[in-house]
Design an enzyme around this catalytic site. Structure first.
Site, short mmCIF file in Angstrom:
data_model
loop_
_atom_site.label_atom_id
_atom_site.label_comp_id
_atom_site.label_asym_id
_atom_site.label_seq_id
_atom_site.Cartn_x
_atom_site.Cartn_y
_atom_site.Cartn_z
N CYS A 2 0.84 -1.19 0.00
CA CYS A 2 0.00 0.00 0.00
C CYS A 2 0.88 1.25 0.00
CB CYS A 2 -0.96 0.06 1.17
SG CYS A 2 -2.09 -1.33 1.31
N ARG A 27 5.52 -0.16 -4.70
CA ARG A 27 5.19 -0.90 -3.49
C ARG A 27 4.21 -2.03 -3.76
NH1 ARG A 27 6.78 1.91 1.09
NH2 ARG A 27 5.25 0.88 2.40
N TRP A 75 -3.17 -2.57 -1.62
CA TRP A 75 -2.86 -3.97 -1.89
C TRP A 75 -3.84 -4.79 -1.06
CZ3 TRP A 75 -1.21 -8.44 0.58
CH2 TRP A 75 -0.62 -9.42 -0.24
N ASN A 101 -2.74 1.72 5.75
CA ASN A 101 -1.85 0.64 5.34
C ASN A 101 -1.68 -0.28 6.54
OD1 ASN A 101 0.13 -1.01 4.32
ND2 ASN A 101 1.73 0.53 4.27
N GLY A 102 -1.91 -1.59 6.36
CA GLY A 102 -1.75 -2.53 7.46
C GLY A 102 -2.96 -3.44 7.59
N GLU A 488 17.78 -17.87 -6.02
CA GLU A 488 17.47 -16.48 -6.37
C GLU A 488 17.12 -16.33 -7.85
OE1 GLU A 488 17.10 -12.27 -6.21
OE2 GLU A 488 16.79 -13.92 -4.81
N LYS A 492 13.55 -14.90 -9.30
CA LYS A 492 13.43 -13.78 -10.23
C LYS A 492 12.53 -14.14 -11.41
CE LYS A 492 15.14 -10.74 -8.11
NZ LYS A 492 14.68 -11.52 -7.01
N GLU A 495 8.91 -14.29 -10.23
CA GLU A 495 8.36 -12.99 -9.84
C GLU A 495 7.89 -12.16 -11.03
OE1 GLU A 495 10.44 -11.36 -5.82
OE2 GLU A 495 11.75 -11.51 -7.56
N HIS A 511 17.40 -36.88 -6.68
CA HIS A 511 16.50 -37.29 -5.61
C HIS A 511 15.09 -36.73 -5.83
CE1 HIS A 511 19.73 -39.11 -3.33
NE2 HIS A 511 20.45 -38.02 -3.53
N LYS A 610 6.80 -4.24 -2.98
CA LYS A 610 8.21 -4.04 -2.66
C LYS A 610 8.47 -4.11 -1.17
CE LYS A 610 12.40 -3.03 -3.88
NZ LYS A 610 13.16 -3.99 -4.68
#
Length: 615
Positions: A2, A27, A75, A101-102, A488, A492, A495, A511, A610
């Site tokens: 948010c 964000r 968000w 926000n929250g 990582e 990426k 995402e 395995h 973000k």
């Protein structure tokens, strides 16, 4: 998550708020809204979609006049993304309007109580519950807005950053925070409110950051008054000068912030070790370590807590600390650490890593560690952030603003900081001889130019991306220091391209994951010459025998892997412990170009934010 923007002063608020919301798009959000007061009427507009959609809707149906206003990018948590659930939210009387926000965890019980008192709710949000709670307190106890906000927040369980406006008191905005960041830009008889400083950089370099459980009443001509929410005590505002500039948060000719930030890594790494890595003197100087050196040297173990990309940086650090400094390390997901009743002692050192310095789970892990007496060291990028204030000591990465949601330079600069710490401790513990130590310092100093060299493969990587952009699954393999890089790299790709990807230790391939390999499965293998090289070549042979498509990241001049792989991407040679700083570069570029070729929103991938300031 948010974004909050507000303004009170002599200027027109609308262009400031709209541009501020654009600055906070990184964000992550799914709807946007704005409220403006023109001296007579409070005008509110909100919509599902982007800030551009909000701006278009405002200009077709709402006055943009007014010197006071608040704006929001949401968000979704409580309630699906739609126009009704978007912020701002009104109280039942229409007098109060709020952005938030929250998460209010006890919203359901509060909502049921308010319904018994006659309140009606139009949205599914916890935020509408909060604004009506504030109104109920205000009316029932005949309080001014600021006091009503304070009393209401003492009944709330959860996290919040809020801005509230009352049409009956049109010269003030009330703000408060707990667990979600909130900054106030201080101008000449004007104030700017935002989730971070980026929305008001061109107007003022002076900022106040609210601490947890603080609230403020802001009036344009009367200044700002800050109080503790719990006990109503006054707080002296601490005004700090911002170090960032406007150019840092603009694209600078690049198509996307992510690409710009990938290319900023040579300078970002240099800025991270600047003043700390003194090669000629043969020393590493870090105040946060030097001032607490006995705690590090006497610690029986180091616990690293982080989330996402920062967790991967922590995994790299685990290899570095244990290999070079011979200190046991545990790397924990902050979100799990806080809930699994971990064993923590007052001799432990906890390193908390976060790009934003506002990650809710990491902050909660810090508080837990401090409660058990551990020494907590923070690694973050944002000066003045919550983690910087909550930890006992720490180090900034100095990477500059990272706007792209998918972290790039955060990863490499976090590894740089953690490497400096490990090398310093290794030298003090006698685990590295003077020649070995100096060799590491010299090689680390050369990393930025080697990263620059790795970036020269972009055209080749773009060609590979075009070849594999339509696959639905990818496997990333690495060993040792480069196992976290495989994780990582897979993150990426997930995402920003929405292609399913999985990172694995190369030795674990047989395995389970080997069952996935066929002629349609691209496998990205990190196969540098330092460390386990023969083993990784054997893994490549196993993939080749099953017709898998191999993209290999190799050391410059390697010919063995080139004979086996469908494509190779070369990176310069370096020490094994520093190789993640180079091998991650082509994986970042590969993900970027696949996403661009697929037409994805690279800087603002769906469902992601973000700064993750809720659990």
């Amino acid at each position: 998550m948010c974004g909050i923007v507000g303004y009170i002063g002599q200027r027109e608020a609308f262009p400031i708020i709209i541009e501020g919301l654009r600055r906070l798009e990184y964000r992550g959000y799914d709807s946007a809204g704005i409220a403006l007061y023109d001296g007579n009427d409070l005008n509110v507009c909100k919509t599902k979609g982007k800030v551009a959609d909000l701006e278009a809707k405002v200009k077709t149906g709402m006055s943009t006049k007014g010197n006071i206003g608040i704006g929001h990018t949401r968000w979704a948590t409580h309630g699906v993304p739609n126009d009704i659930n978007a912020h701002p939210h009104y109280s039942n009387s229409g007098d109060l309007v709020i952005i938030h926000n929250g998460i209010i965890e006890n919203y359901d019980s509060l909502r049921k109580e308010l319904i018994t008192r006659g309140y009606v709710f139009k949205s599914d949000t916890d935020t509408e519950v909060l604004v009506n709670l504030i109104e109920d307190v205000k009316l029932k106890e005949n309080l001014k807005l600021g006091k009503a906000v304070q009393v209401a927040l003492n009944q709330v369980i959860g996290a919040y950053a809020i801005a509230v406006f009352d049409v009956n008191k049109p010269d003030e905005i009330v703000i408060a925070r707990l667990g979600s960041p909130l900054a106030v830009g201080v101008g000449d008889n004007e104030f700017f409110i935002a989730s971070d400083a980026t929305p008001f950089l061109e107007y003022t370099k002076n900022a106040i950051y609210l601490e947890d459980e603080e609230m403020a009443v802001i009036r344009a001509n009367k200044g700002i008054k800050i109080r503790k929410i719990k006990d109503d005590s006054l707080v002296d505002p601490y005004v700090q000068e911002l170090q960032m500039n406007l150019e840092q948060i603009e694209k600078g000719g690049y198509d996307h912030f992510m690409l710009k930030e990938i290319y900023e890594q040579p300078n970002a790494i240099r800025d991270t070790y600047r003043g700390r890595l003194l090669v000629k003197e043969g020393i590493i100087r870090m105040a946060g370590i030097d001032d607490n050196i006995e705690k590090f040297l006497n610690a029986p173990r180091i616990i690293i807590v982080a989330c996402g990309t920062s967790w991967h940086a922590g995994l790299v650090a685990e290899y570095i600390f244990e290999d070079i400094a011979r200190i046991p390390v545990e790397v924990e997901y902050a979100s799990e650490f806080r809930y699994r009743n971990p064993v923590i002692t007052n001799k432990d050192v906890v390193i908390a890593i976060s790009q934003s310095g506002e990650t809710a789970d990491t902050l909660a892990a810090i508080k837990l560690a401090k409660a058990h007496g551990a020494f907590v060291f923070g690694v973050c990028n944002v000066v003045g952030s919550s983690i910087a204030r909550e930890t006992h000591a720490g180090a900034y990465t100095h990477a500059g603003p990272e706007i792209g949601v998918a972290s790039t330079k955060a990863f490499t600069t976090q590894i740089t900081i953690l490497t400096l710490i490990a090398l310093k401790l290794a030298k003090l513990k006698g685990e590295l001889s003077n020649p070995e130590f100096r060799s590491h310092l010299q090689e680390l100093e050369l990393i930025p130019e080697k990263v620059q060299k790795a970036l020269e493969s972009e055209d080749h990587i773009k060609m590979i991306a075009n070849k594999y952009k339509d696959v639905r699954n990818c496997l990333y393999l690495g060993r040792g220091y480069n196992f976290p890089v495989a994780l990582e790299g897979a993150l990426k790709l997930k995402e920003i391209s929405y292609i399913h990807a999985e990172g694995y230790p190369a030795a674990e391939m047989k395995h389970g994951p080997i069952a996935l390999i066929d002629e349609n499965m691209p496998v990205i293998v990190i196969a540098t010459k330092k460390g386990h090289y023969e083993k990784i070549v054997s893994n490549i042979e196993e993939i080749k025998a099953r017709q898998g498509k191999i993209i290999a990241v190799v050391t410059e001049g390697d010919t063995n892997v080139q004979k086996l792989a469908d494509y190779v991407i070369e990176v310069p040679e370096t020490l094994e412990s520093l190789s993640p700083l180079l091998t991650t570069i082509p994986l970042q570029l590969l993900s970027y170009h696949i996403a661009v070729l697929l037409g994805k929103n690279v800087d603002q991938p769906r469902n992601l934010a973000k700064s993750v300031t809720v659990e």
